[in-house]
Write a protein that holds these residues in place. Sequence first.
Motif, PDB file in Angstrom:
ATOM      1  N   THR A  30       0.725  -1.358  -0.146  1.00 29.41           N
ATOM      2  CA  THR A  30      -0.055   0.061   0.088  1.00 29.41           C
ATOM      3  C   THR A  30       0.781   1.272   0.093  1.00 29.41           C
ATOM      4  O   THR A  30       2.202   1.022   0.545  1.00 29.41           O
ATOM      5  CB  THR A  30      -1.050   0.070   1.285  1.00 29.41           C
ATOM      6  OG1 THR A  30      -1.880   1.131   1.186  1.00 29.41           O
ATOM      7  CG2 THR A  30      -0.308  -0.118   2.509  1.00 29.41           C
ATOM      8  N   ARG A  33      -1.321   8.120   0.691  1.00 26.63           N
ATOM      9  CA  ARG A  33      -2.191   8.960   0.127  1.00 26.63           C
ATOM     10  C   ARG A  33      -1.997  10.532   0.793  1.00 26.63           C
ATOM     11  O   ARG A  33      -1.765  10.673   1.952  1.00 26.63           O
ATOM     12  CB  ARG A  33      -3.632   8.799   0.551  1.00 26.63           C
ATOM     13  CG  ARG A  33      -4.746   9.169  -0.262  1.00 26.63           C
ATOM     14  CD  ARG A  33      -6.070   8.600  -0.109  1.00 26.63           C
ATOM     15  NE  ARG A  33      -6.962   9.063  -1.227  1.00 26.63           N
ATOM     16  CZ  ARG A  33      -8.163   8.500  -1.094  1.00 26.63           C
ATOM     17  NH1 ARG A  33      -8.761   7.402  -0.474  1.00 26.63           N
ATOM     18  NH2 ARG A  33      -8.948   8.991  -2.069  1.00 26.63           N
ATOM     19  N   TYR A  39      -3.005  10.770  -4.843  1.00 26.81           N
ATOM     20  CA  TYR A  39      -1.768   9.939  -4.766  1.00 26.81           C
ATOM     21  C   TYR A  39      -0.690  10.545  -5.516  1.00 26.81           C
ATOM     22  O   TYR A  39      -0.609  10.332  -6.626  1.00 26.81           O
ATOM     23  CB  TYR A  39      -2.261   8.363  -5.224  1.00 26.81           C
ATOM     24  CG  TYR A  39      -3.348   7.804  -4.265  1.00 26.81           C
ATOM     25  CD1 TYR A  39      -3.041   7.073  -3.274  1.00 26.81           C
ATOM     26  CD2 TYR A  39      -4.540   7.867  -4.468  1.00 26.81           C
ATOM     27  CE1 TYR A  39      -3.743   6.329  -2.425  1.00 26.81           C
ATOM     28  CE2 TYR A  39      -5.556   7.002  -3.906  1.00 26.81           C
ATOM     29  CZ  TYR A  39      -4.898   6.397  -3.045  1.00 26.81           C
ATOM     30  OH  TYR A  39      -5.904   5.670  -1.780  1.00 26.81           O
ATOM     31  N   ILE A  44      -1.144   3.166  -5.578  1.00 23.76           N
ATOM     32  CA  ILE A  44      -2.144   3.039  -4.611  1.00 23.76           C
ATOM     33  C   ILE A  44      -2.240   1.874  -3.827  1.00 23.76           C
ATOM     34  O   ILE A  44      -2.074   1.908  -2.456  1.00 23.76           O
ATOM     35  CB  ILE A  44      -3.540   3.121  -5.271  1.00 23.76           C
ATOM     36  CG1 ILE A  44      -3.852   4.430  -6.049  1.00 23.76           C
ATOM     37  CG2 ILE A  44      -4.838   3.148  -4.306  1.00 23.76           C
ATOM     38  CD1 ILE A  44      -5.001   4.502  -6.942  1.00 23.76           C
TER      39      ILE A  44
END
Length: 381
Positions: A30, A33, A39, A44
């Motif tokens: 991951t 953000r 992003y 993402i």
Amino acid sequence: MRLETLAVHAGSRIDPATGAVAPPLYLSTTFERAADGSYPRGYIYTRHSNPNREALEEAVAALEGGAAAMAFASGSAAVFAILQALAPGAHVVAPKELYHGLARLFREIATAWGLSFSFVDMTDPSAVALAIRPETRLIWVETPSNPMLRITDISRIAALAHQAGARCICDNTMATPILQRPLTLGADGVVHSATKYLGGHSDAMGGVVVLKEEDHFARRLREIQITGGAILSPFESWLILRGLRTLPYRMRVHSENAMRVASFLAQHPAVETVHYPGLPTHPGHVVAARQMDLFGGLVSFQVRGGREAAFRVAGQVRLFIRATSFGGPESLIEHRASVEGPGTATPDNLLRLAIGLEHPDDLIEDLDQALRAAVSDIRAP
Ligand code: PLP
């Protein structure tokens, strides 16, 4: 840029944080953000995109001369994704002789999803033309084929596909873009078991699809890759990209060694037939010489004395390793029919050699002693 240079540089980026020349491995699933919800670095979640996978996709696309590439967890997953991108009801013309795992995927899995297949002699363009139907959407080519090393004329089959409004996709696993570039010969796509030569070290499994155009089909395939989830892992992507860096040099030596071994076997009294497209006696030699730069690292041969004799030869080797697959530095030998199982068309006396990067004289000496020992074993009782 030439292929050797592309192989070294395609997909490479100097790490902005450290200046590392070799790519870092991005295991994070991951990515952060920003406060505004965006992003800013473009990543993402790793199933969606990952720097290592992107670098590999970019590199294979550059080598094949394609506009879009997607990497999958195996060659089979890559092929399955192509089938999933077809609409139910689509018809596929496929070769009678192709990698047995894909034959099973086509016959036993894809038909249940509403696809239909005609299996034809792909080396005969008139047989291909006869098999085309109004609902034909794809013509599948595997050249050289596994394990019989049959040669298909890519340009002719691609032209037939286009006349029928279908795509032509070529399994380029055996040749790699170093020896054969199907997209420049008219194919619309290429698929690889990257497990083989692209990775090149028998330690990473993967598959890559490269498409000539970034079109609707490419977008559909990427959607299947990302949402279906059979993506290539960051580590495998990293390993396969590392393998790509030396691909041109490895393919040259695999091919030169294979040519030496094939020529040796062709004059051996214990050998019935040799299947290697580099030999002028091979039925596909003229087409292979036109569309390939060299003839690859696989050699199949049929031993005099049938299945038992073939097993004896495989049982006597000292340097060749008895194992399936190909593309690594080590030479392998395999009795194909017993691996492919009941119903296979592969002759029972056929052994497939995956010629590695050892000195060719050592490979020839090993085969020579194995053939001698096997023949004297047969004569002894
Ligand atoms: N295509 C060819 C020509 C192969 O030989 C293989 C595997 O041997 C595949 C595709 C499937 O690749 P994977 O084993 O990576 O799923």
